[in-house]
Design a protein around this motif. Structure first.
Motif, PDB file in Angstrom:
ATOM      1  N   ALA A  47     -10.458  -2.400  -8.576  1.00  0.00           N
ATOM      2  CA  ALA A  47     -10.077  -3.778  -9.692  1.00  0.00           C
ATOM      3  C   ALA A  47     -10.783  -3.467 -10.962  1.00  0.00           C
ATOM      4  N   THR A  48     -11.840  -2.784 -10.850  1.00  0.00           N
ATOM      5  CA  THR A  48     -12.733  -2.724 -12.216  1.00  0.00           C
ATOM      6  C   THR A  48     -11.941  -1.549 -12.893  1.00  0.00           C
ATOM      7  N   ILE A  49     -11.379  -0.615 -12.376  1.00  0.00           N
ATOM      8  CA  ILE A  49     -10.791   0.332 -13.322  1.00  0.00           C
ATOM      9  C   ILE A  49      -9.352  -0.306 -13.499  1.00  0.00           C
ATOM     10  N   ASN A  50      -8.800  -1.038 -12.996  1.00  0.00           N
ATOM     11  CA  ASN A  50      -7.684  -1.643 -13.493  1.00  0.00           C
ATOM     12  C   ASN A  50      -7.588  -2.530 -14.750  1.00  0.00           C
ATOM     13  N   PRO A  51      -6.955  -2.276 -15.909  1.00  0.00           N
ATOM     14  CA  PRO A  51      -6.920  -2.905 -17.171  1.00  0.00           C
ATOM     15  C   PRO A  51      -6.459  -4.524 -17.077  1.00  0.00           C
ATOM     16  N   VAL A  52      -5.391  -4.494 -16.215  1.00  0.00           N
ATOM     17  CA  VAL A  52      -4.917  -5.908 -15.876  1.00  0.00           C
ATOM     18  C   VAL A  52      -6.081  -6.811 -15.607  1.00  0.00           C
ATOM     19  N   SER A  53      -7.015  -6.471 -14.811  1.00  0.00           N
ATOM     20  CA  SER A  53      -8.215  -7.304 -14.262  1.00  0.00           C
ATOM     21  C   SER A  53      -8.973  -7.969 -15.428  1.00  0.00           C
ATOM     22  N   TYR A  54      -9.006  -7.312 -16.495  1.00  0.00           N
ATOM     23  CA  TYR A  54      -9.671  -7.714 -17.566  1.00  0.00           C
ATOM     24  C   TYR A  54      -8.933  -8.637 -18.413  1.00  0.00           C
ATOM     25  N   MET A  55      -7.659  -8.474 -18.341  1.00  0.00           N
ATOM     26  CA  MET A  55      -6.813  -9.397 -19.114  1.00  0.00           C
ATOM     27  C   MET A  55      -6.770 -10.749 -18.239  1.00  0.00           C
ATOM     28  N   ILE A  56      -6.680 -10.509 -17.161  1.00  0.00           N
ATOM     29  CA  ILE A  56      -6.725 -11.839 -16.186  1.00  0.00           C
ATOM     30  C   ILE A  56      -8.081 -12.443 -16.391  1.00  0.00           C
ATOM     31  N   GLU A  57      -9.268 -12.041 -16.471  1.00  0.00           N
ATOM     32  CA  GLU A  57     -10.487 -12.341 -16.684  1.00  0.00           C
ATOM     33  C   GLU A  57     -10.768 -13.272 -18.025  1.00  0.00           C
ATOM     34  N   ALA A  58      -9.945 -12.599 -19.056  1.00  0.00           N
ATOM     35  CA  ALA A  58     -10.154 -13.288 -20.210  1.00  0.00           C
ATOM     36  C   ALA A  58      -9.499 -14.592 -20.330  1.00  0.00           C
ATOM     37  N   MET A  59      -8.287 -14.695 -19.712  1.00  0.00           N
ATOM     38  CA  MET A  59      -7.701 -15.894 -19.525  1.00  0.00           C
ATOM     39  C   MET A  59      -8.268 -16.833 -18.618  1.00  0.00           C
ATOM     40  N   ARG A  60      -8.960 -16.291 -17.769  1.00  0.00           N
ATOM     41  CA  ARG A  60      -9.765 -17.191 -16.553  1.00  0.00           C
ATOM     42  C   ARG A  60     -10.976 -17.761 -17.137  1.00  0.00           C
ATOM     43  N   THR A  61     -11.556 -17.025 -18.101  1.00  0.00           N
ATOM     44  CA  THR A  61     -12.783 -17.593 -18.912  1.00  0.00           C
ATOM     45  C   THR A  61     -12.432 -18.855 -19.650  1.00  0.00           C
ATOM     46  N   LEU A  62     -11.385 -18.714 -20.360  1.00  0.00           N
ATOM     47  CA  LEU A  62     -10.762 -19.747 -21.351  1.00  0.00           C
ATOM     48  C   LEU A  62     -10.594 -20.911 -20.750  1.00  0.00           C
ATOM     49  N   VAL A  63     -10.398 -20.877 -19.250  1.00  0.00           N
ATOM     50  CA  VAL A  63      -9.768 -22.031 -18.427  1.00  0.00           C
ATOM     51  C   VAL A  63     -11.172 -22.634 -17.910  1.00  0.00           C
ATOM     52  N   ILE A  64     -12.039 -21.746 -17.246  1.00  0.00           N
ATOM     53  CA  ILE A  64     -13.105 -22.221 -16.498  1.00  0.00           C
ATOM     54  C   ILE A  64     -14.073 -22.451 -17.440  1.00  0.00           C
ATOM     55  N   ALA A 115     -17.179 -14.549 -25.386  1.00  0.00           N
ATOM     56  CA  ALA A 115     -16.865 -13.588 -26.421  1.00  0.00           C
ATOM     57  C   ALA A 115     -16.798 -12.152 -25.752  1.00  0.00           C
ATOM     58  N   GLN A 116     -17.587 -11.754 -24.602  1.00  0.00           N
ATOM     59  CA  GLN A 116     -17.179 -10.469 -23.950  1.00  0.00           C
ATOM     60  C   GLN A 116     -16.034 -10.474 -23.126  1.00  0.00           C
ATOM     61  N   ALA A 117     -15.862 -11.390 -22.607  1.00  0.00           N
ATOM     62  CA  ALA A 117     -14.517 -11.267 -21.680  1.00  0.00           C
ATOM     63  C   ALA A 117     -13.386 -11.293 -22.443  1.00  0.00           C
ATOM     64  N   LEU A 118     -13.432 -12.084 -23.603  1.00  0.00           N
ATOM     65  CA  LEU A 118     -12.255 -12.224 -24.446  1.00  0.00           C
ATOM     66  C   LEU A 118     -12.071 -10.803 -25.325  1.00  0.00           C
ATOM     67  N   GLY A 119     -13.006 -10.225 -25.548  1.00  0.00           N
ATOM     68  CA  GLY A 119     -13.023  -9.093 -26.205  1.00  0.00           C
ATOM     69  C   GLY A 119     -12.469  -7.819 -25.374  1.00  0.00           C
ATOM     70  N   LEU A 120     -12.965  -7.867 -24.277  1.00  0.00           N
ATOM     71  CA  LEU A 120     -12.375  -6.830 -23.212  1.00  0.00           C
ATOM     72  C   LEU A 120     -10.995  -6.922 -22.937  1.00  0.00           C
ATOM     73  N   GLY A 121     -10.443  -8.390 -22.717  1.00  0.00           N
ATOM     74  CA  GLY A 121      -9.314  -8.656 -22.428  1.00  0.00           C
ATOM     75  C   GLY A 121      -8.259  -8.127 -23.781  1.00  0.00           C
ATOM     76  N   PHE A 122      -8.731  -8.544 -24.912  1.00  0.00           N
ATOM     77  CA  PHE A 122      -7.919  -7.984 -26.073  1.00  0.00           C
ATOM     78  C   PHE A 122      -7.887  -6.638 -26.164  1.00  0.00           C
ATOM     79  N   LEU A 123      -8.921  -6.030 -26.062  1.00  0.00           N
ATOM     80  CA  LEU A 123      -9.049  -4.300 -26.113  1.00  0.00           C
ATOM     81  C   LEU A 123      -8.179  -3.675 -25.205  1.00  0.00           C
ATOM     82  N   PHE A 124      -8.257  -4.144 -23.876  1.00  0.00           N
ATOM     83  CA  PHE A 124      -7.345  -3.456 -23.004  1.00  0.00           C
ATOM     84  C   PHE A 124      -5.785  -3.953 -23.209  1.00  0.00           C
TER      85      PHE A 124
END
Length: 71
Positions: A17-34, A39-48
């Motif tokens: 799950a750590t090497i899967n780029p989709v995990s970072y996209m989902i975490e970015a969305m999850r942090t916005l909701v929860i 900034a770190q989660a959103l940055g990684l999500g946008f980067l990937f």
């Protein structure tokens, strides 16, 4: 895929799950909701997301160029 990585108990599955780029996209969305704006989660999500878009468009351009070449 929707389970947070820190809650995955099986080591090889967490590593996958750590090497899967989709995990970072989902975490970015999850942090916005929860949590709100993380900034770190959103940055990684946008980067990937941008990286996958660039890779996909590059590969499709190369494929199109080879298919449209005159023989």
């Amino acid at each position: 895929m929707n389970l947070p990585r820190n809650l995955i108990q099986i080591a090889w599955f967490r590593d996958l799950a750590t090497i899967n780029p989709v995990s970072y996209m989902i975490e970015a969305m999850r942090t916005l909701v929860i949590q709100g704006w993380d900034a770190q989660a959103l940055g990684l999500g946008f980067l990937f997301t941008i990286a996958l878009i660039v890779i996909g468009l590059s590969l499709s351009a190369v494929s199109l160029r080879s298919r449209m070449a005159r023989t």
